[in-house]
Each structure stands twice: as C-alpha cells, then as structure tokens.
Design a protein around this motif. Sequence first.
Motif, PDB file in Angstrom:
ATOM      1  N   GLN A 279       1.025  -1.076   0.117  1.00  0.00           N
ATOM      2  CA  GLN A 279      -0.084   0.057   0.055  1.00  0.00           C
ATOM      3  C   GLN A 279       1.006   1.346   0.204  1.00  0.00           C
ATOM      4  O   GLN A 279       1.710   1.498   0.907  1.00  0.00           O
ATOM      5  N   LEU A 280       0.795   2.185  -1.042  1.00  0.00           N
ATOM      6  CA  LEU A 280       1.307   3.306  -1.272  1.00  0.00           C
ATOM      7  C   LEU A 280       0.470   4.608  -1.298  1.00  0.00           C
ATOM      8  O   LEU A 280      -0.683   4.148  -1.729  1.00  0.00           O
ATOM      9  N   PRO A 281       1.160   5.613  -1.311  1.00  0.00           N
ATOM     10  CA  PRO A 281       0.562   6.972  -1.500  1.00  0.00           C
ATOM     11  C   PRO A 281      -0.189   6.812  -2.948  1.00  0.00           C
ATOM     12  O   PRO A 281       0.791   6.394  -4.014  1.00  0.00           O
ATOM     13  N   ARG A 282      -1.203   7.415  -3.315  1.00  0.00           N
ATOM     14  CA  ARG A 282      -1.712   7.522  -4.818  1.00  0.00           C
ATOM     15  C   ARG A 282      -0.824   8.051  -5.578  1.00  0.00           C
ATOM     16  O   ARG A 282      -0.558   7.570  -6.785  1.00  0.00           O
ATOM     17  N   SER A 283      -0.165   9.070  -5.228  1.00  0.00           N
ATOM     18  CA  SER A 283       0.716   9.815  -6.185  1.00  0.00           C
ATOM     19  C   SER A 283       1.928   8.793  -6.629  1.00  0.00           C
ATOM     20  O   SER A 283       2.563   8.895  -7.644  1.00  0.00           O
ATOM     21  N   ALA A 284       2.509   8.149  -5.647  1.00  0.00           N
ATOM     22  CA  ALA A 284       3.753   7.194  -5.986  1.00  0.00           C
ATOM     23  C   ALA A 284       3.053   6.148  -7.143  1.00  0.00           C
ATOM     24  O   ALA A 284       3.894   5.749  -7.623  1.00  0.00           O
ATOM     25  N   VAL A 285       2.083   5.605  -6.676  1.00  0.00           N
ATOM     26  CA  VAL A 285       1.495   4.203  -7.392  1.00  0.00           C
ATOM     27  C   VAL A 285       1.211   4.851  -8.844  1.00  0.00           C
ATOM     28  O   VAL A 285       1.483   4.192  -9.955  1.00  0.00           O
ATOM     29  N   ASP A 286       0.610   6.137  -8.923  1.00  0.00           N
ATOM     30  CA  ASP A 286       0.428   6.553 -10.434  1.00  0.00           C
ATOM     31  C   ASP A 286       1.635   6.755 -11.000  1.00  0.00           C
ATOM     32  O   ASP A 286       1.924   6.510 -12.203  1.00  0.00           O
ATOM     33  N   ALA A 287       2.850   7.312 -10.206  1.00  0.00           N
ATOM     34  CA  ALA A 287       3.878   7.478 -11.026  1.00  0.00           C
ATOM     35  C   ALA A 287       4.629   6.042 -11.412  1.00  0.00           C
ATOM     36  O   ALA A 287       5.539   6.059 -12.235  1.00  0.00           O
ATOM     37  N   ILE A 288       4.340   5.040 -10.983  1.00  0.00           N
ATOM     38  CA  ILE A 288       4.871   3.854 -11.344  1.00  0.00           C
ATOM     39  C   ILE A 288       4.332   3.302 -12.544  1.00  0.00           C
ATOM     40  O   ILE A 288       4.688   2.788 -13.380  1.00  0.00           O
ATOM     41  N   TYR A 289       2.890   3.373 -12.353  1.00  0.00           N
ATOM     42  CA  TYR A 289       1.960   2.496 -13.417  1.00  0.00           C
ATOM     43  C   TYR A 289       1.499   3.557 -14.645  1.00  0.00           C
ATOM     44  O   TYR A 289       1.160   3.011 -15.826  1.00  0.00           O
ATOM     45  N   SER A 290       1.148   4.755 -14.390  1.00  0.00           N
ATOM     46  CA  SER A 290       0.505   5.456 -15.481  1.00  0.00           C
ATOM     47  C   SER A 290       0.778   5.689 -16.645  1.00  0.00           C
ATOM     48  O   SER A 290       0.121   5.915 -17.598  1.00  0.00           O
ATOM     49  N   ARG A 291       2.176   5.736 -16.892  1.00  0.00           N
ATOM     50  CA  ARG A 291       2.618   6.050 -18.320  1.00  0.00           C
ATOM     51  C   ARG A 291       2.824   4.600 -19.284  1.00  0.00           C
ATOM     52  O   ARG A 291       3.428   5.057 -20.239  1.00  0.00           O
TER      53      ARG A 291
END
Length: 487
Positions: A279-291
């Motif tokens: 479980q991570l902050p949303r901003s970190a998870v987005d930075a990992i997978y969103s691109r």
Amino acid sequence: MPWPSFGPLICALLVSCTLPIENVRAVSIQFRGIKGVLSNSPRRLVSRAPGGLTLNNTADLSYYADIVLGNQTFQVLIDTGSSDLWVAGVVGQSNDTGLNASINYAANSVSGPIKQAPLSFADHLVPDQAFLEISPDNKNPAGVGILGLGPSSGSFISKKVGTLPGAPVLDRIFYQNRTTPNFFTVLLGRDKDPTDAFSGSITVGEVLPEYQAILNEPHLAITQVPDEKSDDQHLQMLLDQDGIIGPDGKTISLVSVVEQTKDKRQATVVLDCGFTLPQLPRSAVDAIYSRFHGAEYTQIAGVGGAWVLPCAQEVNVTFKFAGKRYPIHPLDMSMEFSTIGLQDILTSDGERACIGTFQPFTYDRGLNPNYDMVLGMAFMRNVYSLFDYGDFIEGSTALEDPYIQLLSITNTTEAHQDFVTVRLGGIDTTGTRGLRDSTSKSGPGRTLYYIIAAVAVVAVLVAVAIFFILRVDVLLWSRLLDQLSLV
C-alpha cells in the motif's frame, strides 16, 4: 499487534471492471484482499534454505507455517503486522483462562476464549502459550489461524491476561531463553519462479546458512511511535530521501505525512509479510504505472482501486534504504487475474490485463498516520529480512534499540529473463514497449478527454463547412442581383 485498520479480511470477489471484458462470468472466491488468503490451492513445499521452518506458499497470496498447539497441527498465516496468535477449532490439552477477547480488524474481528496450551514453533517450545480459540466458519475453517510476529505493545490478549503470561509467541520464546538472540528472519519464495524454486522459511534466533551476508547489512532503526500511540507500533523504518526509483529511472518524490518524521522526504515504511498487496500513496502508485501504454486505473471488487496494465509489460522499480538499492522483480510488480480466481480481461488496447500489485491505500489511516506505506509480500519476496527486537521484549536487559536488516536477493538480469520466460513465452519483446510522455493522461479521464477533443474537432469542421456554404450562398445571391440590375 493486529493492524487496527487492515486485519484478516475474506471477501467475495465479483468481476466488476470498467475495462473491456470479454467472455467474463461473475465468480465468487475466498480472497484476503488485504491480509493473506485461505485457499485449497496446491502449496509448494520445496525449500532450498536448510535450517529454517519451511513456509507454505499459496500462489504468492499468503505464507503459512505449521505449528503444533496442544496436540494438533495448525496452519497459521505468518504476519509481521500483528502480534497475537489465534486458531480456528478446538485445541486439545489446553487450559481455559476464563477470559474472552476480541481481535479487531478493519472489516471484521475474531472473538473467543483465551486459552493456554503447549506450543511448538520453529524448534522452540512454549509450555503455556496464550492464544485465542475461535469457532470455525466459512471464513476461517478449522485448522487455520494467524501467528503475529510483530511488537507486542498492541496485543489484545496480553491486555486481558497480563503482560508476561499473555505475551505473544516471540516474546515468550525470547523471555524464557535468554541465550536465544532476540531476532527472527523471514524468507518468502515466489510462485512460478523458473530459476529459484523455494517456498520460504522462517527462523528464530538464527540466520539461514546461505544468507549469512545479511549480518553485514546496515542496521535500519525501527522508528518508534509516540508513547500515547504505542498500540500502533509496527516493524517500521525510514526509506531514503526520494527512495523510490520508478520505471523511467527517475526518483519518485514523496512527502511524509508522519508528524514525528523530521525529514519529510523520508517516508516511514512498515514491513508486513501478512499483506498481499503493498500500500502506497496514490501519487507514488500513479508514478509507477500511469505511463505504460494500455494502463488504466479502476476499481476491482474485493481488491479496491488498482492500476490494470498489459501482462506483457515489464515494470522495474527500486527502493533505497541506507544508501543501498533493493530492486523489485518484475513478476512481483503485476499479478494475473487468474491468481485470484478471476477470468482474464483485456486492457483498453486489447491486451491481456494484469493487476498492478502496488496499490493506493485501500483504508483510512486516520488523521495522524504513523506510517506512509506498507511494503507487503510483493516487496518482501525480494529481500531476506532480519527483525531484531532489541529492547522491545518485556523485562529484557538488552541495551540495543530494535532494528531491521535487509539483504537484496533479486538479480535484475535474472529477473528480466524470468519475466520473459513466464509472461512472454521466452520471446523477449520488452524492447518494443516504451513509456508515454509524462504529460499524457490515462484511464477513464483520458478516454473522456479524447471524446471531448473529438467532439470539438467535429464542431469546428461543421462550423467551417457552414461558413463556406453560407459564403457560397452570399456570392451566388450577389451575382444574381448584379445580373438583375443589368437587365
């Protein structure tokens, strides 16, 4: 101590996804979306690590150890995020204390009488271990339970029975035998790993022979919560400043929400081997997978909000502690839907989809959290972990503060080849996959953006067409009038 907000949760998991679904039927399975899983899946019992208690790996969703309590064997989920022991079923050769207790979790709780019985665990014997005996049901069938390995300050049982007689298992082992070093180690295996076939091991007071190098690793101090929050003390430590390196090779910036953290660029991290999905902050998870192309953020029933991406997409992320790098195996960065009993679905780009295993927090940590992230099994499979209790033990004469040591066991070259073998059928196509521009959008918002943009373009084209039509009509009328005036 049990997580006050997670706990063992068994969910009915129904297919519910905003992505295109082909030939999907609704199914219901028993799934611990947060703390482990109860399953009848075959368990891998192969271990390459001698000397430790072998763990049973259930599809990378949970790790069980066999203990003998009273006169029978129980399979218990090992859990560094809680401290108490409970089992489902009647325990023979046990004594009833006359007391009852409840261990409360986020979605439910377990309750029952507090009993004491002889316990055999990892070559150690406790003659009168306190535990909670619960009645079996569909969620917790007879013969299973949870063994908490975390700090005891939040133990529900010890608050009822007393600090020493009601102490958790590790406290009893360390307290009754002062020659046993106050540490334990955890090694988690990886299901379907084509090069490293072992299920996992746990040791108490000793290190697995082939991982002795862990003793030379940095001591990562266990950060302690304020006294008034001692019930929420976990096996937690500080990540390095901007200590996550994303798939693009750049650091992912974080701002700690932990009030007592002096350097807000250092996140407080809890290690919890009972937690399937980190479980991570949303901003970190987005930075990992969103691109990644085809990646979409969606809600999955029984799992919560998570990124879904092509199974063929290799994801590489590294964490940093005390200046050392700990790469994560790409097979641990995403999970096939079939792992949790769901039929395959497709991404918006038409590829077979997998679930991103690092997900935003699925629960409320309260107004003043004591940690920024929980690194569960998907992280812990990449390290051999040593947890030294130090002076955590009641009545201990140890002068050393508690600490954690981590030994990286993931080789990036081998991990890449493992991914190619398992996910790509041995044909390396990872070089054809790039990242979207960091300013591009993804998910349902991206689709809406495209729709709006398309409508705008059409509107402009219609306006231009109308303009030219009207302009032509004006010219025709002008010429007609000119001709009439000549007549």
